[in-house]
Design a protein around this motif. Structure first.
Motif, short mmCIF file in Angstrom:
data_model
loop_
_atom_site.label_atom_id
_atom_site.label_comp_id
_atom_site.label_asym_id
_atom_site.label_seq_id
_atom_site.Cartn_x
_atom_site.Cartn_y
_atom_site.Cartn_z
N VAL A 17 -5.85 -1.26 0.82
CA VAL A 17 -5.23 0.05 0.80
C VAL A 17 -4.29 0.09 -0.40
CG1 VAL A 17 -3.63 1.59 2.00
CG2 VAL A 17 -5.39 0.36 3.29
N SER A 18 -4.43 1.09 -1.26
CA SER A 18 -3.61 1.12 -2.47
C SER A 18 -2.28 1.83 -2.28
CB SER A 18 -4.40 1.77 -3.62
OG SER A 18 -4.82 3.08 -3.25
N VAL A 19 -2.29 2.94 -1.53
CA VAL A 19 -1.06 3.70 -1.27
C VAL A 19 -1.07 4.12 0.19
CG1 VAL A 19 0.28 5.76 -1.84
CG2 VAL A 19 -0.97 4.57 -3.64
N CYS A 20 0.12 4.07 0.83
CA CYS A 20 0.19 4.40 2.25
C CYS A 20 1.57 4.97 2.57
CB CYS A 20 -0.06 3.12 3.07
SG CYS A 20 -0.16 3.37 4.84
N HIS A 21 1.60 6.14 3.22
CA HIS A 21 2.84 6.78 3.65
C HIS A 21 2.75 7.05 5.15
CE1 HIS A 21 3.87 7.39 -0.57
NE2 HIS A 21 2.70 7.99 -0.75
N ASN A 22 3.77 6.62 5.90
CA ASN A 22 3.71 6.71 7.36
C ASN A 22 5.04 7.16 7.96
OD1 ASN A 22 1.01 5.16 8.14
ND2 ASN A 22 2.01 3.98 6.54
N LEU A 43 8.15 -4.56 9.58
CA LEU A 43 6.83 -4.27 9.02
C LEU A 43 6.35 -5.45 8.19
CD1 LEU A 43 7.60 -0.65 7.75
CD2 LEU A 43 6.56 -1.30 9.91
N TYR A 44 5.08 -5.77 8.34
CA TYR A 44 4.45 -6.85 7.58
C TYR A 44 3.14 -6.33 7.00
CZ TYR A 44 7.59 -9.29 10.78
OH TYR A 44 8.68 -9.67 11.52
N PRO A 45 3.05 -6.25 5.64
CA PRO A 45 4.03 -6.65 4.63
C PRO A 45 5.22 -5.68 4.59
CG PRO A 45 2.21 -5.50 3.60
CD PRO A 45 1.83 -5.68 5.03
N PRO A 46 6.33 -6.10 3.98
CA PRO A 46 7.49 -5.20 3.88
C PRO A 46 7.14 -3.97 3.04
CG PRO A 46 8.09 -7.47 3.39
CD PRO A 46 6.60 -7.43 3.42
N PRO A 47 7.63 -2.79 3.43
CA PRO A 47 7.32 -1.57 2.67
C PRO A 47 8.12 -1.47 1.38
CG PRO A 47 8.84 -1.07 4.44
CD PRO A 47 8.48 -2.53 4.60
N ALA A 48 7.64 -0.63 0.48
CA ALA A 48 8.37 -0.38 -0.77
C ALA A 48 9.63 0.45 -0.49
CB ALA A 48 7.47 0.33 -1.77
N THR A 49 9.52 1.40 0.44
CA THR A 49 10.66 2.23 0.82
C THR A 49 10.65 2.42 2.33
OG1 THR A 49 9.46 4.34 0.59
CG2 THR A 49 10.58 3.49 -1.37
N PHE A 66 4.13 2.30 1.15
CA PHE A 66 3.65 1.11 0.46
C PHE A 66 3.00 1.55 -0.85
CE2 PHE A 66 3.57 0.23 4.97
CZ PHE A 66 4.10 -1.05 5.06
N HIS A 67 3.35 0.84 -1.93
CA HIS A 67 2.79 1.14 -3.25
C HIS A 67 1.94 -0.01 -3.75
CE1 HIS A 67 6.64 3.77 -3.63
NE2 HIS A 67 5.70 4.37 -2.93
N ASP A 68 1.93 -1.13 -3.04
CA ASP A 68 1.11 -2.28 -3.40
C ASP A 68 -0.01 -2.43 -2.38
OD1 ASP A 68 2.77 -2.93 -5.56
OD2 ASP A 68 4.15 -4.01 -4.22
N GLY A 69 -1.10 -3.05 -2.78
CA GLY A 69 -2.27 -3.17 -1.92
C GLY A 69 -2.06 -4.10 -0.73
N PHE A 70 -2.71 -3.78 0.39
CA PHE A 70 -2.74 -4.67 1.55
C PHE A 70 -4.01 -4.37 2.35
CE2 PHE A 70 -0.46 -0.90 3.11
CZ PHE A 70 -1.16 -0.62 4.28
#
Length: 296
Positions: A17-22, A43-49, A66-70
């Motif tokens: 997943v490249s970008v995710c907003h929740n 949260l795992y992985p830790p979010p960007a914001t 999240f702005h990094d892939g997971f």
């Protein structure tokens, strides 16, 4: 009752997943019958914001991006909650249901005015003649509201079959009412439609239900459930009374409230948007563990 609650939600994706907003609605409320003594969201992985806010209905909401892939996201919500609900009985003295409708529609108190917003249609709860027709035998003229609520709870429990495979998150209330099958979310929506068709303010409540193992068996960690039920405004003196049509009971100390709104769409536990990843799989585990109360 004092509980330690652990709610784990895990999303897995075949690609990154490249970008995710929740946003998550997983923090138990504090009220006159319940105190949230501790709550944290990991949260795992830790979010960007990550940020928090209180929504229109007073529920605690977390936003995270999240702005990094997971390929896997784990949301772990832990809380410690004290619940002390008064006993509610159908035989208790209560006003006629028409008097409650009249009180809320005239708005002669701040609490009645606040309740009135829950007497109308909402995105997932429509009002129609079929819902009023179903409730007509229960809401007879001048019947005490607590007596009517108890009967309606029992009727929904008896007439609708719990079937986890019968519905999904986007199944409409009309489909549920026609097929008479569904889960706690569906039964709550049906009961709300009936109550609101008579002008009675009623809320959708999300939360947890502590389950007890059969005699002689050990309690299984993670085997408790997310749950939903209904809260009905019963007039200035009684206030809000909660009832659980899935289990045919008034809500008691085994129920823990997370949030309330007009329907499920207001207080979805986790929702958001993402880019990439492909079709995901979802696993949820809930553990409601009774604790030794140090105040006793």
């Amino acid at each position: 009752m004092l509980y330690q609650i652990t709610h784990i939600t895990r999303y897995s994706y075949p690609q990154s997943v490249s970008v995710c907003h929740n946003q998550a609605c997983l923090t138990p409320r504090t009220s006159a019958v319940q105190t949230c003594e501790m709550s944290r969201l990991r949260l795992y992985p830790p979010p960007a914001t990550m940020s928090e806010r209180v929504d229109f209905f007073g529920n605690q909401i977390h936003h995270f991006s999240f702005h990094d892939g997971f390929q896997e996201l784990t949301i772990r919500a832990q809380s410690r909650v004290r619940v002390q609900r008064p006993n509610v009985d159908a035989s208790m003295v209560s006003p006629a249901w028409e008097d409650v409708v009249r009180e809320t529609s005239t708005g002669n108190s701040p609490s009645a005015m606040d309740a009135f917003q829950f007497a109308f249609e909402s995105p997932r709860v429509t009002m129609a003649d079929k819902f009023r027709d179903y409730g007509a035998q229960t809401f007879s003229p001048q019947r005490p509201i607590c007596d009517a609520i108890r009967e309606l709870t029992n009727r929904v429990f008896e007439d609708f079959t719990f079937d986890a495979k019968a519905t999904h998150v986007s199944t409409t209330i009309d489909e549920v009412f026609a097929n008479r099958r569904g889960v706690c979310q569906d039964f709550a929506h049906v009961m709300l439609a009936i109550l609101r068709s008579f002008g009675l303010p009623s809320r959708y409540v999300s939360g947890y239900l502590r389950t007890c193992p059969p005699p002689g068996e050990q309690r299984m960690v993670g085997a408790d459930v997310s749950h939903a039920w209904v809260s009905i405004w019963c007039g200035q003196e009684l206030g809000w009374i909660d009832t659980d049509p899935t289990n045919d009971v008034y809500v008691g100390n085994d129920h823990v409230t997370i949030a309330y709104g007009r329907d499920y769409s207001d207080i979805t536990p986790v929702k958001g948007v993402y880019i990439g990843g492909g079709p995901h799989t979802l696993k949820v585990s809930v553990d409601v563990e009774p604790l030794q109360d140090p105040t006793i």
